[in-house]
Design an enzyme around this catalytic site. Structure first.
Site, PDB file in Angstrom:
ATOM      1  N   ARG A  88       0.731  -1.368   0.077  1.00  0.00           N
ATOM      2  CA  ARG A  88       0.011  -0.030  -0.009  1.00  0.00           C
ATOM      3  C   ARG A  88       1.056   0.989   0.001  1.00  0.00           C
ATOM      4  O   ARG A  88       1.781   1.416   0.659  1.00  0.00           O
ATOM      5  CB  ARG A  88      -0.914   0.140   1.193  1.00  0.00           C
ATOM      6  CG  ARG A  88      -1.890  -1.181   1.218  1.00  0.00           C
ATOM      7  CD  ARG A  88      -3.019  -1.177   2.337  1.00  0.00           C
ATOM      8  NE  ARG A  88      -3.792  -2.357   2.425  1.00  0.00           N
ATOM      9  CZ  ARG A  88      -4.574  -2.548   3.317  1.00  0.00           C
ATOM     10  NH1 ARG A  88      -4.947  -1.878   4.149  1.00  0.00           N
ATOM     11  NH2 ARG A  88      -5.263  -3.845   2.979  1.00  0.00           N
ATOM     12  N   ARG A  93       2.045   1.089  10.327  1.00  0.00           N
ATOM     13  CA  ARG A  93       1.574   1.439   8.950  1.00  0.00           C
ATOM     14  C   ARG A  93       2.725   1.300   7.944  1.00  0.00           C
ATOM     15  O   ARG A  93       3.469   2.350   7.869  1.00  0.00           O
ATOM     16  CB  ARG A  93       0.732   2.724   8.959  1.00  0.00           C
ATOM     17  CG  ARG A  93      -0.056   3.175   7.733  1.00  0.00           C
ATOM     18  CD  ARG A  93      -0.487   4.493   8.011  1.00  0.00           C
ATOM     19  NE  ARG A  93      -1.381   4.703   9.150  1.00  0.00           N
ATOM     20  CZ  ARG A  93      -2.602   4.718   9.033  1.00  0.00           C
ATOM     21  NH1 ARG A  93      -3.358   4.087   7.998  1.00  0.00           N
ATOM     22  NH2 ARG A  93      -3.493   4.708  10.283  1.00  0.00           N
ATOM     23  N   GLU A 117      -6.765  -1.099  15.716  1.00  0.00           N
ATOM     24  CA  GLU A 117      -7.231  -2.268  14.637  1.00  0.00           C
ATOM     25  C   GLU A 117      -6.190  -3.334  14.160  1.00  0.00           C
ATOM     26  O   GLU A 117      -5.231  -3.063  13.616  1.00  0.00           O
ATOM     27  CB  GLU A 117      -7.890  -1.609  13.394  1.00  0.00           C
ATOM     28  CG  GLU A 117      -8.219  -2.390  12.144  1.00  0.00           C
ATOM     29  CD  GLU A 117      -8.320  -1.831  10.960  1.00  0.00           C
ATOM     30  OE1 GLU A 117      -8.360  -2.453   9.995  1.00  0.00           O
ATOM     31  OE2 GLU A 117      -8.194  -0.417  10.722  1.00  0.00           O
ATOM     32  N   ARG A 166       0.874  -6.808  12.788  1.00  0.00           N
ATOM     33  CA  ARG A 166       0.062  -6.154  14.006  1.00  0.00           C
ATOM     34  C   ARG A 166      -0.102  -6.974  15.022  1.00  0.00           C
ATOM     35  O   ARG A 166      -0.127  -6.755  16.200  1.00  0.00           O
ATOM     36  CB  ARG A 166      -1.203  -5.358  13.791  1.00  0.00           C
ATOM     37  CG  ARG A 166      -1.136  -4.239  12.658  1.00  0.00           C
ATOM     38  CD  ARG A 166      -2.417  -3.242  12.658  1.00  0.00           C
ATOM     39  NE  ARG A 166      -1.815  -2.063  11.913  1.00  0.00           N
ATOM     40  CZ  ARG A 166      -2.553  -1.004  12.042  1.00  0.00           C
ATOM     41  NH1 ARG A 166      -3.746  -0.842  12.437  1.00  0.00           N
ATOM     42  NH2 ARG A 166      -2.182   0.152  11.107  1.00  0.00           N
ATOM     43  N   SER A 202     -10.446  -6.408  10.147  1.00  0.00           N
ATOM     44  CA  SER A 202     -11.434  -5.662   9.699  1.00  0.00           C
ATOM     45  C   SER A 202     -12.262  -6.554   8.739  1.00  0.00           C
ATOM     46  O   SER A 202     -11.812  -7.130   7.855  1.00  0.00           O
ATOM     47  CB  SER A 202     -11.165  -4.376   8.857  1.00  0.00           C
ATOM     48  OG  SER A 202     -12.371  -3.616   8.507  1.00  0.00           O
TER      49      SER A 202
END
Length: 428
Positions: free
Chosen positions: A262, A277, A349, A392, A352
């Site tokens: 990403r 991130r 988070e 994570r 999801s």
């Protein structure tokens, strides 16, 4: 994409969903383009019918020697051709404008999605587990990893720039252990079929799952018009693209462990320290392709599958339902799992899980043939979820299982995947 018949019949509901997301109402524009397209199609069909009839009349007139009538009919056919060309161009222009408009509009929200502008309005459904209490000030994951000599951001930046990391020794093995553990649970206990998909896909594949055209800046593109996947959701869901599935194969549940890429174009200044991130990370993804009447229950099931990973790792977490303004572009409803991070003293988070209903299926034309006689092919419903984000999870383990001396206790469930190792220290 959308069911135009539904929008025609429910324009207020369509606009209400957009407004709940903070978007402008669009039903009037959609219906205007749809009306123009349909009117052009109707005129074209009428002209085609008249042309066909006139062509037959020309033959009859020529046979009977009615030359003047035949010539007049030929002139009419010629004029019809010009008018048909214009109608075709008008229909094509309206269709292209309509498709371009619809492709940039987000999915219709479920009615029970809570209203709200951003993540502050997300609603907590439940908390599971108790955050650990330390008799020392807990450190963040990057402090722990760097002190152990097993997490190297500096060398990664020299190789690739910011938002990359090199893991070494026991931390590299723990990352692999987490992936293997997650895959084993999802395939052996929850019925997901493991898939090893391509990491490079074509543009139409990303259109099908909704990343394109709206989010191109968040993706990495190659020089030969392929794209690096931002999540395994993209190739896994598109396995049904353009197909009519047999009812017997549903529900179809697949999982994959892949690298994800990403650009994080909209994340400038956010989470710049550590692994939270990154441009490249690893994730175990869950995808379900189901009959429409099953998707609500499937969202609960998928959420439970992701929760089980956190439970077995002994991590405290909470489940939230995202509000209207925080729900992703393709989702009708989303559950986030947020794991407790002691170093940050907050929940973050880690998974999801979303029900997109028929939104993706319409974009990729994924259908199934119901078992009931007399029913034609219908669009499937698709769901996707992290089961869970590996990086994570590694961060959460480091922060929750840290010791005062900077070592890390290995969770019991991971020890078989790490050769029986119980602790990670500087010598790892």
């Amino acid at each position: 994409m959308f069911d135009l018949k539904w929008i025609r019949e429910n324009p207020d509901a369509f606009d209400r969903s957009l407004e709940r997301r903070g978007e402008s109402p669009m039903s009037a524009r959609v219906l205007d383009l749809d009306a123009s397209r349909r009117a052009a199609q109707t005129r074209l069909q009428d002209m085609q019918q008249r042309r066909n009839a006139a062509s037959k009349q020309i033959g009859a007139a020529m046979k009977d020697g009615r030359t003047d009538e035949a010539e007049a009919l030929k002139a009419e056919v010629g004029a019809l051709k010009e008018s048909m060309d214009a109608a075709e161009a008008e229909e094509r222009e309206a269709s292209e404008a309509l498709n371009a408009l619809l492709s940039g509009l987000p999915n219709v929200l479920d009615d029970d999605v809570p209203d709200g502008a951003d993540e502050d309005a997300n609603v907590e459904l439940r908390k599971v587990g108790t955050p650990p209490v330390f008799d020392f000030a807990p450190k963040e994951h990057f402090e722990l990893g760097e002190a152990l000599g097993l997490m190297d951001f500096e060398t990664a930046a020299e190789l690739s720039g910011s938002r990359f990391v090199i893991l070494k020794g026991a931390l590299a093995r723990m990352e692999r252990a987490l992936s293997d553990f997650m895959l084993d649970v999802q395939t052996e206990e929850f019925g997901y079929t493991e898939v090893s998909p391509p990491l490079l896909v074509r543009e139409d594949v990303l259109f099908g799952t909704g990343q394109l055209p709206k989010f191109g800046d968040d993706l990495f593109r190659t020089t030969d018009e392929r794209w690096l996947i931002p999540t395994a959701e993209v190739p896994l869901t598109n396995m049904a693209a353009g197909k009519i599935l047999d009812d017997a194969v549903l529900p179809m549940r697949v999982t994959a462990h892949t690298a994800c890429f990403r650009a994080e174009a909209g994340a400038a200044g956010k989470d710049t320290r550590g692994m939270l991130r990154q441009h490249q990370f690893y994730k175990v993804e869950l995808v379900s392709i189901v009959r429409p009447e099953e998707s609500e229950d499937e969202l609960e099931r998928m959420t439970g599958c992701a929760e089980e990973i956190l439970k077995r790792l002994g991590l405290a977490y909470r489940v939230v339902v995202l509000c209207s303004g925080d729900t992703g572009f393709g989702a009708a409803k989303t559950h986030d799992l947020e794991v407790w991070m002691p170093g940050q003293d907050t929940y973050r988070e880690i998974s999801s899980c979303s029900n997109t209903r028929a939104f993706q299926a319409r974009r990729m034309n994924a259908r199934y043939r119901p078992a009931e006689d007399g029913r034609g092919p219908e669009h499937v419903h698709t769901l996707n979820g992290s089961g869970v984000a590996v990086g994570r999870a590694l961060i959460a383990v480091l922060e929750n299982y840290q010791n005062a001396d900077g070592t890390i206790t290995v969770p019991e469930v991971l020890r078989p995947y790490m050769g029986g190792r119980e602790t990670i220290g500087p010598d790892a």
